[in-house]
Design an enzyme around this catalytic site. Structure first.
Site, PDB file in Angstrom:
ATOM      1  N   HIS A  61      -0.156  -1.406  -1.463  1.00  0.00           N
ATOM      2  CA  HIS A  61      -0.331  -0.080  -1.046  1.00  0.00           C
ATOM      3  C   HIS A  61       0.575   0.786  -1.016  1.00  0.00           C
ATOM      4  O   HIS A  61       1.590   0.429  -0.453  1.00  0.00           O
ATOM      5  CB  HIS A  61      -1.397  -0.197   0.404  1.00  0.00           C
ATOM      6  CG  HIS A  61      -0.412  -0.591   1.351  1.00  0.00           C
ATOM      7  ND1 HIS A  61       0.272   0.147   2.155  1.00  0.00           N
ATOM      8  CD2 HIS A  61      -0.256  -1.840   1.907  1.00  0.00           C
ATOM      9  CE1 HIS A  61       0.950  -0.713   3.178  1.00  0.00           C
ATOM     10  NE2 HIS A  61       0.773  -1.923   3.117  1.00  0.00           N
ATOM     11  N   ASP A  63       0.735   3.751   0.861  1.00  0.00           N
ATOM     12  CA  ASP A  63       1.016   4.627   2.345  1.00  0.00           C
ATOM     13  C   ASP A  63       1.799   3.707   2.996  1.00  0.00           C
ATOM     14  O   ASP A  63       1.850   2.646   2.835  1.00  0.00           O
ATOM     15  CB  ASP A  63      -0.431   4.779   2.755  1.00  0.00           C
ATOM     16  CG  ASP A  63      -1.257   3.544   2.942  1.00  0.00           C
ATOM     17  OD1 ASP A  63      -1.295   2.699   2.028  1.00  0.00           O
ATOM     18  OD2 ASP A  63      -1.701   3.369   4.129  1.00  0.00           O
ATOM     19  N   ASP A  93       6.993  -2.892   3.848  1.00  0.00           N
ATOM     20  CA  ASP A  93       5.453  -2.778   3.929  1.00  0.00           C
ATOM     21  C   ASP A  93       5.118  -1.434   3.453  1.00  0.00           C
ATOM     22  O   ASP A  93       4.678  -0.332   4.065  1.00  0.00           O
ATOM     23  CB  ASP A  93       5.159  -2.798   5.419  1.00  0.00           C
ATOM     24  CG  ASP A  93       3.507  -2.690   5.822  1.00  0.00           C
ATOM     25  OD1 ASP A  93       2.833  -2.996   4.826  1.00  0.00           O
ATOM     26  OD2 ASP A  93       3.066  -2.423   6.975  1.00  0.00           O
ATOM     27  N   GLU A 127      -4.441   1.794   3.172  1.00  0.00           N
ATOM     28  CA  GLU A 127      -4.314   0.457   3.572  1.00  0.00           C
ATOM     29  C   GLU A 127      -4.051   0.419   5.225  1.00  0.00           C
ATOM     30  O   GLU A 127      -4.828  -0.082   5.731  1.00  0.00           O
ATOM     31  CB  GLU A 127      -3.272  -0.336   2.912  1.00  0.00           C
ATOM     32  CG  GLU A 127      -3.510  -2.150   3.175  1.00  0.00           C
ATOM     33  CD  GLU A 127      -3.137  -2.252   4.490  1.00  0.00           C
ATOM     34  OE1 GLU A 127      -3.531  -3.488   5.221  1.00  0.00           O
ATOM     35  OE2 GLU A 127      -2.105  -1.620   5.063  1.00  0.00           O
ATOM     36  N   GLU A 128      -2.974   1.392   5.560  1.00  0.00           N
ATOM     37  CA  GLU A 128      -2.677   1.298   6.941  1.00  0.00           C
ATOM     38  C   GLU A 128      -3.740   1.869   7.878  1.00  0.00           C
ATOM     39  O   GLU A 128      -4.041   1.967   9.067  1.00  0.00           O
ATOM     40  CB  GLU A 128      -1.553   1.885   7.057  1.00  0.00           C
ATOM     41  CG  GLU A 128      -0.245   1.602   6.306  1.00  0.00           C
ATOM     42  CD  GLU A 128       0.252   0.172   6.854  1.00  0.00           C
ATOM     43  OE1 GLU A 128      -0.408  -0.134   8.252  1.00  0.00           O
ATOM     44  OE2 GLU A 128       1.228  -0.345   6.536  1.00  0.00           O
ATOM     45  N   GLU A 151       2.134  -8.185   0.276  1.00  0.00           N
ATOM     46  CA  GLU A 151       2.438  -7.789   1.667  1.00  0.00           C
ATOM     47  C   GLU A 151       3.568  -8.653   2.366  1.00  0.00           C
ATOM     48  O   GLU A 151       4.171  -9.690   1.765  1.00  0.00           O
ATOM     49  CB  GLU A 151       1.184  -8.025   2.688  1.00  0.00           C
ATOM     50  CG  GLU A 151      -0.097  -6.805   2.180  1.00  0.00           C
ATOM     51  CD  GLU A 151      -0.080  -5.731   3.026  1.00  0.00           C
ATOM     52  OE1 GLU A 151       1.165  -5.122   3.487  1.00  0.00           O
ATOM     53  OE2 GLU A 151      -0.942  -4.843   3.044  1.00  0.00           O
ATOM     54  N   HIS A 351       6.598  -1.573  10.636  1.00  0.00           N
ATOM     55  CA  HIS A 351       5.955  -0.723  11.714  1.00  0.00           C
ATOM     56  C   HIS A 351       6.861  -0.169  12.716  1.00  0.00           C
ATOM     57  O   HIS A 351       6.736   0.155  13.670  1.00  0.00           O
ATOM     58  CB  HIS A 351       4.766  -1.090  12.321  1.00  0.00           C
ATOM     59  CG  HIS A 351       3.474  -1.195  11.310  1.00  0.00           C
ATOM     60  ND1 HIS A 351       2.180  -0.990  11.693  1.00  0.00           N
ATOM     61  CD2 HIS A 351       3.423  -1.372   9.868  1.00  0.00           C
ATOM     62  CE1 HIS A 351       1.223  -1.249  10.828  1.00  0.00           C
ATOM     63  NE2 HIS A 351       2.156  -1.458   9.419  1.00  0.00           N
TER      64      HIS A 351
END
Lengths: 381, 381
Positions: A61, A63, A93, A127-128, A151, A351
């Site tokens: 992903h 994003d 990530d 995805e997030e 991931e 994150h």
């Protein structure tokens, strides 16, 4: 466009499209549709093999979560390389994983090897926020005999992704002036009771729900209350509190079953309360939801990655479940594509401020993915 | 300016000034000072008596709470007269009371009566935010032998005002990703425990703290939790929750004593918790605070109002304590002025949609105040 141009240089057939909200209907539990996906294209490149081999899909992903600048040593967008680590939002990530996917294929092509099976590389959006991009790619027909989703597992090999679903609980009270608070019903007091019931519910789940690939995790299937908000004035009796949180569930549970369990815990507590039994809390399943996904840990793809891990690292990989939902769940459930999660990044920095990916692990992961592609797709030199 | 011109027409010596933050220092518990009070003048008018009589101060706050338009049948600023009621924000809290003060004096002057004692009429600012205006007027020297504060008591006679003080409790947790929530400490869970302890604390106070003028009130000395807020993301373990509320206390309690009781309840609960005992909640006393005030119910001013109530209404008044703080507390404590709260409005509509004052009660209150001025100040015809 940039990703698309990289794939074109590697001789991929490139498909770039903006997902449509129709695409997500293959997942009945998808909740987070945007009005449209203008300006958020998926990219999928296909490298046709000679035939006679298994196909592989390398998903990642594009994003990222917001930068959240406050605690970073540098800008979240610095991309700074320091002490063998690349820092930045998305480093682990999962731009690190995406680049491992690309470089693995490039290494194979640079060496002149021709693969038997097809290789698909995907850059997916969203995805997030619940996996819109992967669902759209599946709807568009991108499936394969196996998939790797790099991931940030810190190079642990994950044939299993847990399920995650967000909830919102709206608890009603009765407004009154604080001077005559006995005429009202304080929604904050009622919410506190519900919070404590959710804690008990979580403790019970953590104790009772076991999964062999989550033995290492002290509390995999948790109920995290992330937000509480209620009331507008210190002197008023608040008539509403909203609680929002994240429930994770085992791959052995149906999503509907896990949700019903939480609902029963809340409704059960409410039924024991004189006010709430007449004013039942509302429960909404909203926003983020990634269903679980499982590939047997004896599956050929898992074995192939494990063998190549041993070849590159001279050690056996840890085989565990992911501590979050991933797009592997959708690939398995709706794409009929066995998908394994295995990536270089340290998930613990995802994150957060100072997210990074370790360059050595990035290179090792790239090697393992490259070798896995060779073994999985087959080739002639 | 408008109020000032009304008083001038009635031959009052008029004083209009903007309070200074220095003025509030007479009250050590005053918390809500603005940076300045530009554009928010107090007005005080003095009507000198002939001498030899007791002086009276008629206090009323000119500020109102916000309109809060949503549930009104008409605009909160309509001033509509319908079915004998005048509707609008401030109708009962307390423009109705202020106009009763003014019209009572006007009636006396129109009848040609000359009073022995002085009459002071005040329009003060900032009662709804902690009483800055009355404190400023006291600092400027406005005191008297007795005062009437016609807050909306629905014509109940209140020699006693309770104390009210706002609190804020900040509860700390430890942030973590929801996927590894066991690494964090959920501030919402801790706050729920504190909320329940505050409920127990309130129940104990309601049961134990008695006052003869609050026998009619089911729960006068309450702890209202008005606001709760914590967390920013469903998937994160929240590291802070803020609770805000209103504590009311008996005129028999010192404010410091009441506050310490609440603090002890919170700290006591925290000391029983492994995390909180090392990360004690912070308690702030902020914003609104009106200390209590008591005049003996046998005081001559109370008797005089009661006698005139009987004269006008042919019945005895209810003599009770106010269910909120009022500026009477400051007049008694810092102005050495016995102050009684008695006004026309229905307190139950104050701060709400469709606030109103009943015209008949407005006229009756005006008559009772007028007769009280005559008896209190003395006069010659």
């Amino acid at each position: 466009m940039y990703f698309s141009s990289i794939l074109k240089k590697l001789s991929f057939d490139v498909d770039m499209w903006e997902p449509s909200t129709e695409d997500m209907k293959i997942n009945p539990d998808f909740l987070a549709a945007r009005e449209d996906y203008k300006g958020s294209p998926n990219v999928a490149g296909t490298l046709k093999g000679k035939g006679g081999g298994r196909s592989i899909l390398l998903n990642g992903h594009i994003d990222v979560v917001p930068g959240g600048d406050n605690d970073w040593n540098d800008s979240p967008w610095s991309g700074k390389l320091e002490d063998g680590k690349i820092y930045g939002r998305g480093a682990c990530d999962m731009k690190g994983g995406i680049i491992a996917n690309v470089m693995a294929v490039k290494a194979i092509m640079d060496s002149g090897i021709q693969l038997n099976g097809d290789v698909i590389i995907e850059s997916v959006i969203g995805e997030e926020t619940g996996g819109a991009g992967t669902l759209s790619a599946i709807s568009r027909g991108y499936k394969a005999d196996g998939a790797i989703v790099p991931e940030p597992t810190d190079m642990q090999l994950c044939p299993v992704s847990m399920g995650v679903t967000w909830f919102r609980i709206i608890i009603k009270g009765l407004a009154a002036h604080g001077a005559t608070s006995y005429l009202g019903v304080n929604a904050i007091n009622k919410a506190s009771m519900i919070v404590q019931k959710l804690n008990e519910f979580e403790a019970k789940r953590i104790k009772e729900i076991k999964h062999e690939l989550y033995k290492h995790h002290p509390a995999p299937f948790s109920v995290n209350i992330g937000i509480i908000k209620g009331g507008i004035f210190p002197t008023s009796v608040p008539d509403e509190v909203i609680i929002e949180g994240r429930m994770s569930f085992s791959p052995d549970e149906e999503i509907s079953e896990a949700r019903r369990e939480l609902e029963n815990a809340v409704y059960g507590a409410a039924r024991e309360d004189g006010w709430l039994k007449e004013h039942m809390p509302q429960i909404e399943w909203y926003g983020f939801c990634l269903n679980s996904g499982s590939v047997d840990k004896e599956h050929a793809l898992v074995k192939t990655i494990a063998d190549n891990y041993k070849y590159v690292k001279n050690d056996d990989p840890n085989i565990v479940g992911t501590p979050w939902g991933t797009d592997a769940g959708a690939l398995i459930r709706y794409g009929n594509t066995p998908a394994v999660v295995f990536g270089p990044g340290p998930g613990g920095t995802a994150h957060k401020a100072n997210e990074y990916v370790d360059v050595e692990k990035l290179i090792e992961t790239t090697k393992i993915i490259a070798c896995t592609i060779l073994d999985w797709c087959g080739y002639e030199q």
